[in-house]
Scaffold this active site. Structure first.
Site, PDB file in Angstrom:
ATOM      1  CG  ASP A 289     -32.180   3.999 -31.316  1.00 32.47           C
ATOM      2  OD1 ASP A 289     -33.164   3.528 -30.790  1.00 32.47           O
ATOM      3  OD2 ASP A 289     -32.281   4.637 -32.580  1.00 32.47           O
ATOM      4  CD  GLU A 331     -35.200   0.141 -30.474  1.00 31.72           C
ATOM      5  OE1 GLU A 331     -36.392   0.463 -30.278  1.00 31.72           O
ATOM      6  OE2 GLU A 331     -34.336   0.154 -31.301  1.00 31.72           O
TER       7      GLU A 331
END
Length: 638
Positions: A289, A331
């Site tokens: 993330d 991401e």
């Protein structure tokens, strides 16, 4: 600093093996052939990265030794069945490039209430064809200030209402036995302000204060903020938030998410421990993330810095030693050029494809495939051993991350085009079929992103006649351009926006919850009835899944653009050892024709995999109804 010589690296490895021999776990792994082979193979790379990150410290070698002792302990605790899968994946490192791959993504609580409920859905997942299941954050987090679970307060505990960490282990085992890889988020840029580390830092403990970017006054934060940007201006201005005691802490996203300080090797070691713990539970893929933000440096934007890549590579090579089956998914919702920088066998082997997602919606709005076609030609193909995760919608918002330079080549002004797209998808543009909602609308900068489910954005909520066709068209692109297609579970039955989120105080200020509905039991009950909307959507998506799995040309990630000579029709080729599949997709609301002269290099007879039968492309060209897509298999003429 200068790269070390092999002699220096081997001397460092010898020193670290001596330190390993002094611990119980270390002594054990020194007699383990598999561990030693992987350590010897990967040490030099890990050592070089560690020196580049932390070589200014006198204790750098001791820090690396402590990291590898932790790694040895993790290996000793790794279950035998995972060690066996490690060996299988080492022999087949490109397993995720198969055309059999299909991903699903869901929130556990919203889709199945808890982990036990989700486990009961494994038969459905298997019937659907899933081989990859991404569960959105399951870790313990505050009840209100949690950013949908992306503010973690404990990486080794599951949210109490979902179950226990043993329930998660059991789920991972059940999925694995059914050929489905478990995917979880590794939220490693920041923690919740209620994490134990943050609480100790807030109390003034020096060791854990050094885990975060904390300053006694505004002098240093002011310097950083000269070059950083605001991410969530609705929450707070700038990159820092003020603590009750007057100190300032870095908070890129929401005020309750404190950025970790990776210039401190103790932070890297602590997060490595969490990563390896989760890999031993059976997590096979980690979505890394907010990768772009993990390193900070004065006088920069503090995004996409070289050290962020080094952090990823260090985690990657650590897993090659102690959890070789693990794959990383990046991401990075940033400029397209920067997205691809994170994708390599040494960093993230797979990555979200935000550009293709955004431009699929752009083409649906404009009925013009020029930008999408340009992106496929210019930005789609990745290094060998890497692949995109192609999606239509996810748990997150839609950001218009296309390159202004690319748009300019097509005579499009990026700023004004984004304004048009934002207006179109929140139904502020005349004739819009979409029913989306704005997210983080910033009138000062003109920035805005879009929330909404696939079906609501495609026109199903507004009653548009072409809505089902748009849904299936978008998924046909995700299924065929090359990569792992990902279904936001519920999309396959046409789930609509859920506006009840405004009744929840913890959700009402975040419009993304509009596209995070609970399990759509009524729609699933109708999925086998082709006379219903859910049934039509389900039939279309499951047909695409079955065709993809039976079409060898669709494995891997590479595609070749095909010029259709028609701005409404997208075309690309998927090349296989036995033949080629030409994919055509009509983004217009009206019938379109790809004329026969575009097929001069083709044989005349091609097989239509979608509808069945044969098309005579050199004689008739290809006629497509509104929102129709075809996959045509042929052999090139010699």
């Amino acid at each position: 600093m200068n790269n070390p010589t092999n002699h220096e690296a081997f001397a460092a490895l010898a020193h670290i093996k001596d330190k390993l021999s002094m611990s119980t776990a270390g002594a054990k792994v020194l007699t383990d052939r598999d561990f030693l082979t992987r350590l010897d193979l990967n040490f030099i790379t890990l050592y070089i990265i560690f020196l580049e990150l932390y070589g200014h410290r006198e204790d750098v070698l001791d820090q690396l030794a402590d990291l590898l002792i932790l790694t040895a302990c993790s290996w000793c605790e790794r279950p035998k069945d995972l060690k066996s899968l490690d060996q299988e994946r080492e022999l087949n490192p490109e397993w995720f490039l198969s055309n059999k791959m299909l991903g699903g993504v869901a929130y556990v609580d919203r889709y199945a209430q808890d982990l036990t409920g989700l486990r009961s859905k494994i038969p459905y997942f298997k019937d659907l064809g899933l081989t990859y299941l991404h569960l959105l954050p399951v870790f313990d987090c505050p009840k209100i200030f949690n950013d949908g679970g992306y503010a973690v307060s404990d990486y080794r505990k599951v949210k109490p209402d979902l179950g226990t960490i043993e329930d998660l282990r059991d789920l991972a085992t059940g999925l694995r036995r059914n050929g489905i890889s478990l995917v979880l988020d590794m939220i490693f840029n920041h923690t919740s302000d209620e994490h134990e580390w943050a609480k100790k830092a807030e109390a003034g403990e020096p060791e854990h204060s050094a885990f975060y970017w904390m300053f006694p006054d505004r002098s240093i934060p002011d310097e950083f903020e000269k070059t950083t940007r605001e991410i969530f201006p609705d929450d707070h201005r700038g990159s820092f938030i003020r603590l009750p005691d007057g100190r300032w802490v870095w908070s890129t996203f929401y005020h309750f998410q404190w950025d970790l300080n990776y210039s401190n090797p103790a932070v890297f070691r602590a997060m490595a421990g969490e990563l390896l713990f989760l890999s031993n539970l059976g997590v096979e893929v980690f979505r890394m993330d907010a990768v772009a933000f993990v390193w900070k440096q004065m006088s920069t934007a503090c995004e996409n810095l070289p050290e962020a890549h080094k952090i990823l590579r260090a985690f990657n090579f650590l897993c090659r030693i102690a959890a070789p089956l693990v794959v990383f998914k990046s991401e990075a919702i940033v400029h397209p050029d920067e997205v691809k920088e994170y994708i390599s066998p040494q960093e993230c082997q797979i990555s979200y494809n935000p550009l293709q997602m955004a431009l699929t919606w752009e083409a649906l709005a404009t009925r013009d495939v020029s930008m999408l076609s340009q992106a496929l030609e210019r930005r789609h193909n990745l290094p060998r051993g890497c692949v995109w995760v192609n999606y239509v919608r996810s748990h997150d918002d839609i950001g218009w991350t296309f390159s202004d330079e690319d748009a300019g080549e097509l005579g499009i002004d990026g700023f004004s085009h984004r304004r048009f797209l934002n207006s179109f998808f929140v139904n502020r543009h005349p004739g819009s079929f979409a029913r989306g909602m704005p997210f983080q609308d910033n009138p000062r900068t003109g920035d805005c992103r879009i929330s909404g489910t696939t079906a609501s954005l495609a026109g199903l909520e507004s009653g548009e006649e072409g809505a089902v066709g748009r849904i299936l068209l978008a998924y046909s692109i995700a299924m065929s351009t090359g990569g792992v297609p990902l279904i936001y579970l519920g999309d396959e039955v046409g789930i609509l926006n859920d506006y009840s989120y405004v009744n929840d105080p913890s959700h009402r200020n975040d419009s993304r919850w509009v596209h995070r509905p609970t399990y759509p039991a009524d729609e699933y009950a109708l999925r086998d009835d082709h006379n219903t909307i859910p049934g039509r959507v389900f039939a279309g998506i499951t047909q695409l899944i079955k065709l993809r799995k039976s079409t060898e040309e669709l494995k891997g990630g590479r595609s070749v653009c095909f010029c259709t000579g028609n701005k409404h029709v997208l075309g690309y080729l998927r090349l296989g050892p036995q033949g080629t599949v030409l994919c055509l997709a009509n983004f217009s609301d009206f019938s379109q024709h790809v004329t026969k002269d575009m097929f001069s290099d083709f044989v005349d007879n091609v097989k239509d995999l979608i509808m069945g039968g044969v098309l005579h492309v050199r004689t008739d060209g290809v006629k497509l109804k509104a929102h129709q897509y075809v996959w045509l298999r042929y052999e090139q003429s010699k």
